[in-house]
Design an enzyme around this catalytic site. Structure first.
Site, PDB file in Angstrom:
ATOM      1  N   ASN A 252      -7.156 -20.295 -16.900  1.00  0.00           N
ATOM      2  CA  ASN A 252      -8.387 -19.633 -16.458  1.00  0.00           C
ATOM      3  C   ASN A 252      -9.096 -19.238 -17.749  1.00  0.00           C
ATOM      4  O   ASN A 252      -9.038 -18.103 -18.212  1.00  0.00           O
ATOM      5  CB  ASN A 252      -8.071 -18.401 -15.608  1.00  0.00           C
ATOM      6  CG  ASN A 252      -7.473 -18.790 -14.275  1.00  0.00           C
ATOM      7  OD1 ASN A 252      -7.823 -19.836 -13.717  1.00  0.00           O
ATOM      8  ND2 ASN A 252      -6.577 -17.979 -13.758  1.00  0.00           N
ATOM      9  N   LYS A 329      -8.570 -26.675 -16.199  1.00  0.00           N
ATOM     10  CA  LYS A 329      -8.458 -26.316 -14.773  1.00  0.00           C
ATOM     11  C   LYS A 329      -9.882 -26.277 -14.238  1.00  0.00           C
ATOM     12  O   LYS A 329     -10.672 -25.425 -14.638  1.00  0.00           O
ATOM     13  CB  LYS A 329      -7.784 -24.949 -14.644  1.00  0.00           C
ATOM     14  CG  LYS A 329      -7.745 -24.362 -13.249  1.00  0.00           C
ATOM     15  CD  LYS A 329      -7.000 -23.020 -13.223  1.00  0.00           C
ATOM     16  CE  LYS A 329      -7.009 -22.385 -11.841  1.00  0.00           C
ATOM     17  NZ  LYS A 329      -6.287 -21.090 -11.806  1.00  0.00           N
ATOM     18  N   GLU A 333      -9.528 -22.361  -7.670  1.00  0.00           N
ATOM     19  CA  GLU A 333      -9.480 -20.891  -7.652  1.00  0.00           C
ATOM     20  C   GLU A 333     -10.697 -20.276  -8.334  1.00  0.00           C
ATOM     21  O   GLU A 333     -10.595 -19.351  -9.140  1.00  0.00           O
ATOM     22  CB  GLU A 333      -8.178 -20.395  -8.298  1.00  0.00           C
ATOM     23  CG  GLU A 333      -6.946 -20.895  -7.568  1.00  0.00           C
ATOM     24  CD  GLU A 333      -5.631 -20.360  -8.099  1.00  0.00           C
ATOM     25  OE1 GLU A 333      -5.547 -20.090  -9.309  1.00  0.00           O
ATOM     26  OE2 GLU A 333      -4.695 -20.231  -7.302  1.00  0.00           O
ATOM     27  N   ARG A 366      -5.645 -30.516 -14.832  1.00  0.00           N
ATOM     28  CA  ARG A 366      -4.698 -30.001 -13.848  1.00  0.00           C
ATOM     29  C   ARG A 366      -4.943 -30.534 -12.440  1.00  0.00           C
ATOM     30  O   ARG A 366      -6.070 -30.572 -11.956  1.00  0.00           O
ATOM     31  CB  ARG A 366      -4.720 -28.480 -13.856  1.00  0.00           C
ATOM     32  CG  ARG A 366      -4.190 -27.976 -15.186  1.00  0.00           C
ATOM     33  CD  ARG A 366      -4.083 -26.490 -15.229  1.00  0.00           C
ATOM     34  NE  ARG A 366      -2.838 -26.002 -14.705  1.00  0.00           N
ATOM     35  CZ  ARG A 366      -2.742 -25.043 -13.794  1.00  0.00           C
ATOM     36  NH1 ARG A 366      -3.811 -24.508 -13.265  1.00  0.00           N
ATOM     37  NH2 ARG A 366      -1.569 -24.598 -13.407  1.00  0.00           N
ATOM     38  N   LYS A 407       1.703 -29.803 -10.590  1.00  0.00           N
ATOM     39  CA  LYS A 407       2.779 -28.840 -10.320  1.00  0.00           C
ATOM     40  C   LYS A 407       3.896 -29.531  -9.553  1.00  0.00           C
ATOM     41  O   LYS A 407       3.637 -30.437  -8.752  1.00  0.00           O
ATOM     42  CB  LYS A 407       2.251 -27.654  -9.509  1.00  0.00           C
ATOM     43  CG  LYS A 407       1.355 -26.730 -10.328  1.00  0.00           C
ATOM     44  CD  LYS A 407       1.059 -25.402  -9.622  1.00  0.00           C
ATOM     45  CE  LYS A 407       0.098 -24.565 -10.479  1.00  0.00           C
ATOM     46  NZ  LYS A 407      -0.156 -23.213  -9.959  1.00  0.00           N
ATOM     47  N   ASP A 412       2.575 -24.062  -4.792  1.00  0.00           N
ATOM     48  CA  ASP A 412       2.397 -23.246  -5.983  1.00  0.00           C
ATOM     49  C   ASP A 412       3.695 -22.562  -6.404  1.00  0.00           C
ATOM     50  O   ASP A 412       3.853 -21.364  -6.192  1.00  0.00           O
ATOM     51  CB  ASP A 412       1.313 -22.186  -5.699  1.00  0.00           C
ATOM     52  CG  ASP A 412       0.884 -21.457  -6.959  1.00  0.00           C
ATOM     53  OD1 ASP A 412       1.294 -21.866  -8.046  1.00  0.00           O
ATOM     54  OD2 ASP A 412       0.137 -20.470  -6.831  1.00  0.00           O
ATOM     55  N   GLU A 434       4.236 -30.246 -14.092  1.00  0.00           N
ATOM     56  CA  GLU A 434       4.100 -28.857 -14.547  1.00  0.00           C
ATOM     57  C   GLU A 434       5.150 -28.001 -13.845  1.00  0.00           C
ATOM     58  O   GLU A 434       5.193 -27.943 -12.615  1.00  0.00           O
ATOM     59  CB  GLU A 434       2.689 -28.331 -14.238  1.00  0.00           C
ATOM     60  CG  GLU A 434       2.487 -26.882 -14.668  1.00  0.00           C
ATOM     61  CD  GLU A 434       1.062 -26.368 -14.394  1.00  0.00           C
ATOM     62  OE1 GLU A 434       0.081 -27.088 -14.669  1.00  0.00           O
ATOM     63  OE2 GLU A 434       0.944 -25.243 -13.893  1.00  0.00           O
ATOM     64  N   GLU A 440       6.912 -16.275 -11.723  1.00  0.00           N
ATOM     65  CA  GLU A 440       5.880 -15.652 -10.895  1.00  0.00           C
ATOM     66  C   GLU A 440       6.337 -15.395  -9.461  1.00  0.00           C
ATOM     67  O   GLU A 440       6.212 -14.281  -8.960  1.00  0.00           O
ATOM     68  CB  GLU A 440       4.630 -16.537 -10.897  1.00  0.00           C
ATOM     69  CG  GLU A 440       3.543 -16.019  -9.975  1.00  0.00           C
ATOM     70  CD  GLU A 440       2.296 -16.896  -9.979  1.00  0.00           C
ATOM     71  OE1 GLU A 440       2.247 -17.866 -10.750  1.00  0.00           O
ATOM     72  OE2 GLU A 440       1.379 -16.601  -9.198  1.00  0.00           O
ATOM     73  N   GLU A 558      16.739 -17.767  -3.118  1.00  0.00           N
ATOM     74  CA  GLU A 558      16.161 -18.421  -1.936  1.00  0.00           C
ATOM     75  C   GLU A 558      16.739 -17.810  -0.660  1.00  0.00           C
ATOM     76  O   GLU A 558      16.018 -17.560   0.306  1.00  0.00           O
ATOM     77  CB  GLU A 558      16.470 -19.920  -1.993  1.00  0.00           C
ATOM     78  CG  GLU A 558      15.955 -20.674  -0.783  1.00  0.00           C
ATOM     79  CD  GLU A 558      16.362 -22.147  -0.813  1.00  0.00           C
ATOM     80  OE1 GLU A 558      17.506 -22.449  -1.223  1.00  0.00           O
ATOM     81  OE2 GLU A 558      15.541 -22.990  -0.427  1.00  0.00           O
ATOM     82  N   TRP A 589      -5.870 -18.768   1.930  1.00  0.00           N
ATOM     83  CA  TRP A 589      -5.092 -19.272   0.799  1.00  0.00           C
ATOM     84  C   TRP A 589      -4.141 -20.412   1.160  1.00  0.00           C
ATOM     85  O   TRP A 589      -3.647 -21.119   0.286  1.00  0.00           O
ATOM     86  CB  TRP A 589      -4.327 -18.126   0.127  1.00  0.00           C
ATOM     87  CG  TRP A 589      -5.256 -17.202  -0.586  1.00  0.00           C
ATOM     88  CD1 TRP A 589      -5.856 -16.095  -0.072  1.00  0.00           C
ATOM     89  CD2 TRP A 589      -5.739 -17.342  -1.931  1.00  0.00           C
ATOM     90  NE1 TRP A 589      -6.672 -15.527  -1.028  1.00  0.00           N
ATOM     91  CE2 TRP A 589      -6.615 -16.270  -2.177  1.00  0.00           C
ATOM     92  CE3 TRP A 589      -5.506 -18.271  -2.956  1.00  0.00           C
ATOM     93  CZ2 TRP A 589      -7.277 -16.099  -3.393  1.00  0.00           C
ATOM     94  CZ3 TRP A 589      -6.153 -18.094  -4.172  1.00  0.00           C
ATOM     95  CH2 TRP A 589      -7.037 -17.022  -4.373  1.00  0.00           C
TER      96      TRP A 589
HETATM   97  O1  GCW Z   1      -0.017 -19.609  -9.016  1.00  0.00           O
HETATM   98  C1  GCW Z   1      -1.321 -19.426  -9.323  1.00  0.00           C
HETATM   99  C2  GCW Z   1      -1.294 -18.160 -10.076  1.00  0.00           C
HETATM  100  C3  GCW Z   1      -2.521 -17.973 -10.913  1.00  0.00           C
HETATM  101  C4  GCW Z   1      -2.650 -19.186 -11.801  1.00  0.00           C
HETATM  102  C5  GCW Z   1      -2.771 -20.425 -10.944  1.00  0.00           C
HETATM  103  C6  GCW Z   1      -2.812 -21.697 -11.755  1.00  0.00           C
HETATM  104  C7  GCW Z   1      -3.509 -19.227 -14.017  1.00  0.00           C
HETATM  105  O2  GCW Z   1      -1.114 -17.099  -9.187  1.00  0.00           O
HETATM  106  O3  GCW Z   1      -2.348 -16.808 -11.638  1.00  0.00           O
HETATM  107  O4  GCW Z   1      -3.738 -19.073 -12.659  1.00  0.00           O
HETATM  108  O5  GCW Z   1      -1.654 -20.528 -10.097  1.00  0.00           O
HETATM  109  O6  GCW Z   1      -1.761 -22.310 -11.895  1.00  0.00           O
HETATM  110  O7  GCW Z   1      -3.862 -22.067 -12.215  1.00  0.00           O
END
Ligand code: GCW
Length: 863
Positions: A252, A329, A333, A366, A407, A412, A434, A440, A558, A589
């Site tokens: 970001n 990115k 978001e 990304r 990812k 996520d 990724e 997180e 888990e 979301w």
């Molecule tokens: O998982 C989400 C996170 C964001 C993150 C985003 C991403 C950097 O909560 O904080 O932003 O993914 O991967 O871009």
């Protein structure tokens, strides 16, 4: 040179921290003082903070020491003066001194005595043509080799480039530290993929998005930090596991990163990383040509925009010739992207990539692009589809220096997801996987979760792309479709905390990421064994305990946070830490699990659901489409089923949810118990800190267990066959106790507190008490209280008037609310109780924190 200075600085740093150092000055005459001091310097390395992570170089023990000393030459030479080679020499000198107590002599050229010789193949063929060392060695690979020359033995560390030499030096040191050093030696090792990067989500103000190990080591107050010593030490850690790139700011991205005044600061960071072979990359904002450059547009097809990116790249490369490239990115978001102008991701990627291409730079674009305003009422909507839907049709349209950074899963970084279908959906486009090292969605720095087994499941998963055997690792590395670039990116987010992550055991994830990026065929066990030996030494009991905790920790997490493919049932619109089963529902979301009174799970089938399963190649899609062949672990990610649906293991879904949560909580309790048996075997500070972390985690696992099982119990109306859910022997709710000053409060969501309620102190000091009426004996008392971030409340436990325990709520957990995140447990063992005793908790609020209480539990001493 700088590397050697760094090594010295580290040693001096330890010496200053050593409590014995002062004494040595007083007691010994000057002549022997320096010897004594050197010995103490080594002894001082024993004062462990976790800072050295797996590069501790502690003295090796017993027979291994004799073997290594016998094999170890007295001299070392680095043939080249490239910074990584000089760093390699410094590292070997330091490492060998730590492990063997001997300082090898640095020579300027190959001596006529036995020596360690560091150099590229070219340098070796010039300095020692008679050795005839020729080999096809790819970039970054290394070759450790013993050479005999007229009866003299040389240990040669060579490679095609200086960075490879550095990797060889670290490999040699690792072998010595793990007692795997053999003499003579002949070993080559080639990295699996060229891209082995970490990303840091660091902001220029010094904060880190989703960082749990303190503030940024790179940035502070909108500038690069004046003191970049931590960056050098981070570079060393990265190099030791073969990581060759680091993006130093948040995806970001702040457009200011490309401002002319920031560029010299990036250059400064790049220079500090350079000896360690780590190339800097930066994350850029796609609207930069407009918001920073002052153009009227950032349309990727605009010629002025293309020229702007080109000029910017030229300017950057003038200051940082070894810049690795950019991370971008876009359209994700709320970030600016090509959709503003109706352009494609290929248009966006290519305009930037073309600016980087003349300099050999890469653009990591990304794949994490999705709509976070999706209509949850539409059962066909599905965020999991997004990456594939956005990129698959563009396959073949990206320039050759664009890499789509995907990812591991389609959502996520949840506790479990299937491998993203996009890995199989790009054949003519570079890709990289990724992975998220920073935890997180998996307990942040407060839960031990070793992620290598999870990553390996994805990396080894066979997507059957193009009909053949195609594990994700091969697709991501570019091997399957013979792509020029590809590899592994880990979101690391280390910070200024002494141990980098805020949790000693979390370091294994960075180590494991690097080792997997180098060689994804290594087993989880192998990786954890290496890491444990390097990090805690080679006491068999310590090793066995740490390894068993680490290896089971992902499944355990888990089990208590979201099994069967439910995803982490956390507060997804908030801190991503505490439990909140419904937080994922009824919002845009798209992390929906669709649990209601009848059943649970997202129907992603092709037949009746969102069609997501159809994004996979036929072999995988067929297996997952059918309930008969869909694996239990992914069931609720892929299908919606009634609670009474029977899993392959014969349990109903609802009973499995209950059982796994109880099992997971019990497993963490065992971790803490096991760790306790290591007292005296692990250095005092790390021993204490890990125990505190595991005990906290054990308490949190109970919070999760109770919240999730209660929620599903309420939703399904189906009782737990074992009668545990909703029945808590020995538990006394605070709201039912005699309260003085405390007021009863509803907790939202209700399952975050036992009985849905807590008590909060509305006076300067409050108390909650009850009369004990059980049998006399020895007991453990558990106090469940709330530790919010906006104050440090004080608590006291009295039994029959006597103060038994006092503590402060000082954890700074990521919430200011009474909820599952702040819910914390204090365990007080060895409490004598008699019928009629008053048990009384006294709370003193502080700041915004009202010394709140949930319940106490009285359990027989040995439970
Ligand atoms: O998982 C989400 C996170 C964001 C993150 C985003 C991403 C950097 O909560 O904080 O932003 O993914 O991967 O871009």
């Amino acid at each position: 040179m700088r590397a050697i200075r760094n090594a010295e600085r580290r040693l001096v740093g330890h010496a200053l921290a050593c409590p014995f150092q002062k004494e040595s000055r007083g007691y010994f005459p000057v002549a022997i003082k320096s010897i004594v001091t050197a010995a103490f310097v080594i002894a001082c390395l024993h004062a462990e903070t976790g800072y050295d992570a797996w590069l501790r170089y502690r003295p090796i023990e017993g027979a291994a020491m004799a073997r290594v000393r016998a094999a170890l030459p007295a001299a070392i030479v680095a043939l080249g003066d490239a910074e990584p080679e000089v760093a390699a020499r410094g590292e070997l000198i330091q490492g060998l001194r730590g492990m063997t107590g001997r300082t090898v002599r640095a020579e300027a050229r190959i001596p006529r005595e036995s020596a360690i010789v560091l150099g590229t193949l070219d340098e070796l063929s010039r300095a020692a043509p008679q050795w005839n060392l020729h080999a096809q060695i790819s970039e970054d690979a290394y070759w450790l080799n013993t050479v005999m020359d007229q009866g003299t033995r040389y240990i040669v560390v060579t490679a095609s480039n200086p960075r490879g030499v550095l990797y060889g030096a670290f490999a040699l040191l690792r072998k010595i530290a793990t007692a795997e050093f053999a003499n003579p030696i002949d070993e080559r090792s080639t990295p699996y993929a060229p891209i082995r990067w970490v990303n840091q989500w660091d902001n220029l103000d010094g904060s880190i998005e989703r960082g749990y190990g303190g503030r940024s080591i790179f940035w502070e107050n909108q500038h690069a930090r004046a003191d970049l010593a931590r960056v050098a030490d981070y570079g060393r850690l990265l190099a030791s596991v073969g990581i060759n790139g680091c993006a130093i700011n948040n995806v970001n991205a702040n457009p200011r990163l490309l401002a002319p005044e920031t560029i010299p600061e990036i250059a400064r960071i790049a220079a500090v990383f350079r000896p360690w072979g780590v190339r800097v990359a930066i994350a850029v904002d796609f609207s930069s040509p407009k918001v920073l450059g002052g153009l009227g547009t950032f349309d990727p097809l605009d010629a002025g925009v293309a020229a702007w990116w080109k000029r910017k790249a030229d300017e950057l490369y003038r200051a940082i010739p070894n810049l690795a490239g950019f991370v971008l990115k876009a359209d994700s978001e709320g970030r600016a992207g090509p959709s503003t102008y109706g352009r494609t991701h290929a248009d966006a990627a290519n305009v930037v990539a073309r600016a980087l291409a003349p300099h050999g730079g890469l653009l990591l674009y990304r794949g994490f692009v999705y709509d976070h305003h999706m209509d949850w009422r539409n059962p066909k909507n599905d965020r999991a589809r997004a990456a594939y839907d956005n990129f698959h049709n563009l396959d073949g349209q990206f320039d050759s220096n664009v890499v789509i950074q995907i990812k591991n899963g389609p959502i996520d970084f949840q506790v479990r997801e299937p491998a993203s279908p996009l890995f199989a959906g790009l054949e003519k486009t570079n890709q990289a996987v990724e992975l998220q090292i920073t935890q997180e969605y998996v307990g942040q720095a407060r839960h031990t979760v070793f992620l290598v087994p999870m990553w390996k499941e994805t990396l080894d998963f066979d997507l059957h792309a193009g009909g053949a055997a195609t594990p994700v690792k091969a697709l991501a590395a570019g091997k399957t479709f013979h792509r020029p670039a590809g590899g592994f990116v880990g979101v690391a987010n280390v910070g200024l905390d002494e141990n980098w992550f805020g949790n000693h055991l979390s370091q294994a994830n960075l180590y494991g990421f690097g080792r997997l990026a180098w060689n994804p065929d290594l087993s989880s066990r192998r990786i954890v064994e290496e890491w444990t030996r390097l990090t805690f030494g080679d006491n068999p009991k310590v090793d066995e305990t740490v390894e068993s905790i680490q290896l089971g920790s992902w499944r355990t997490y888990e089990n208590y946070t979201g099994p069967l493919g439910l995803q982490t049932l956390t507060d997804i619109t908030g801190n991503h830490y505490g439990v909140n089963v419904e937080a994922s529902e009824r919002n845009g979301w798209g992390q929906w699990h669709r649990a209601d009174e009848k059943g649970v799970g997202m129907d992603r089938s092709t037949a009746a659901g969102t069609g997501y399963i159809g994004q996979y190649p036929p072999v995988v899609a067929r297996a997952w489409e059918s309930l008969a062949t869909c694996p239990d672990d992914l069931l609720l990610f892929l299908h919606h089923v009634p609670y009474t649906y029977k899993l392959h293991n014969g349990k109903t879904v609802i009973q499995y949810l209950y059982d796994s949560h109880y099992q997971g909580a019990e497993e963490v309790a065992q971790y803490a118990q096991k760790w306790k048996t290591l007292a005296g075997l692990v250095d005092e500070r790390r021993c204490r800190e890990v125990l505190a972390q595991l005990e906290y985690q054990a308490g949190q696992a109970v919070v999760w267990r109770d919240a999730v099982t209660e929620w599903f119990h309420r939703a399904s109306g189906i009782a737990d066959a074992l009668g545990r859910v909703g029945h808590y022997p020995g538990r006394f709710e605070a709201e039912a106790m005699r309260l003085d000053g405390y007021r009863v409060r509803d907790v939202v969501p209700a399952e975050d507190a036992s009985g849905g309620k807590a008590v909060a102190c509305a006076a300067a000091e409050c108390s909650a008490s009850l009369k004990y009426d059980g049998a006399a004996g020895w007991y453990t008392v558990r106090v469940q209280y709330f530790d919010q971030r906006d104050g440090v409340s004080h608590y006291r436990l009295r039994v029959a008037g006597q103060v038994i325990d006092e503590w402060e709520a000082a954890l700074s957990l990521p919430t200011a609310k009474l909820d599952s995140t702040s819910s914390t447990r204090r365990v007080i063992r060895g409490v004598a109780l008699r019928p009629g005793d008053e048990i009384r908790i006294e709370g003193r609020p502080d700041g915004g924190e009202p010394a709140a209480l949930d319940y106490i539990e009285i359990a027989p001493e040995n439970e």
